[in-house]
Design an enzyme around this catalytic site. Sequence first.
Site, PDB file in Angstrom:
ATOM      1  CG  ASP A  66      -0.270  -0.182   2.523  1.00 24.89           C
ATOM      2  OD1 ASP A  66       0.923   0.180   2.614  1.00 24.89           O
ATOM      3  OD2 ASP A  66      -0.909  -0.644   3.481  1.00 24.89           O
ATOM      4  CB  SER A  67       0.210   4.717   1.174  1.00 24.41           C
ATOM      5  OG  SER A  67      -0.016   4.410   2.534  1.00 24.41           O
ATOM      6  CE1 TYR A  68       4.005   3.168   7.302  1.00 26.15           C
ATOM      7  CE2 TYR A  68       1.747   2.895   6.539  1.00 26.15           C
ATOM      8  CZ  TYR A  68       2.638   3.285   7.517  1.00 26.15           C
ATOM      9  OH  TYR A  68       2.170   3.787   8.708  1.00 26.15           O
ATOM     10  CG  PHE A  69       6.603  -1.039   0.717  1.00 26.08           C
ATOM     11  CD1 PHE A  69       7.097  -0.217   1.717  1.00 26.08           C
ATOM     12  CD2 PHE A  69       6.918  -2.383   0.764  1.00 26.08           C
ATOM     13  CE1 PHE A  69       7.876  -0.723   2.746  1.00 26.08           C
ATOM     14  CE2 PHE A  69       7.697  -2.908   1.783  1.00 26.08           C
ATOM     15  CZ  PHE A  69       8.177  -2.073   2.778  1.00 26.08           C
ATOM     16  CG  ASP A  70       2.077   4.321  -4.342  1.00 27.75           C
ATOM     17  OD1 ASP A  70       2.842   4.365  -5.335  1.00 27.75           O
ATOM     18  OD2 ASP A  70       0.894   4.695  -4.385  1.00 27.75           O
TER      19      ASP A  70
END
Length: 256
Positions: A66-70
């Site tokens: 998700d956004s942590y690894f986007d």
Amino acid sequence: MYRVYKNNKFILISIPRITNKLWQKNCNLVILLGVLLVLTLFHDPIIVAALGGESNPAVGLFTFGDSYFDGGNKMFNFFWPYGKSRDDPNGKFSDGRIVPDFIAEFMGIPEEIPPVFKTAVDVLRGASFGVADASILGYPATSMTLNQQVDNFRSMKSNWIDDFIGRSLFMIYIGTEDKLNFTKNKPNALLHSLKASKFAIQLLARWVAYQYRDKNTRQGNECYEPLNDLVKQHNEKIGPMLNDLAKTNPGRTSQH
């Protein structure tokens, strides 16, 4: 809180979202964890040599979640304050870089891992398949699932040889949206708000009749025990959960 759990192939590492102040305060600790991540997961001199800053095309980095690894796939964070520590709004949910960017640097990858949904990007050293709001279960429907991200990787697999893929690091961070949506959407709570107060929830039955068969040969007569393990976990946890619900919702009774 920083935690590391590992076995011979997988490593679980807990690092808070990186911000400018956090990076300044915990720089040495994050560096140490990054080196630990690579050295403990890989016992390969090529990757160890890459930690010295030398660019080595024999290793790559692929990220999912998700956004942590986007890495910039969700195209709406190209404005301040995103990227403010570098004056570079790049679509990432941070003030500059995210955890995989630091890991890529430790691995000797000269450029940050590019988002796959951005056109004309160089995926020689890996790619970011993560998308903000992604989930495992696919709720809400507008989010991308982990399976869909893996399918995207499969469709692009011809860009890399198998040996390169085998040497590369695959990082995954996902599950927040699933937990968030679970806490926001509770059918039983909705029924209770509609004046239902007595519930009977049947425990799951053991899958004694389920036969695991090889999908190619259609052979095999053994029960697939991992399913029964999940059933057992479900049945063990649902009772205490229902008791907690009864305590927090006066007038509700349940049997299982």
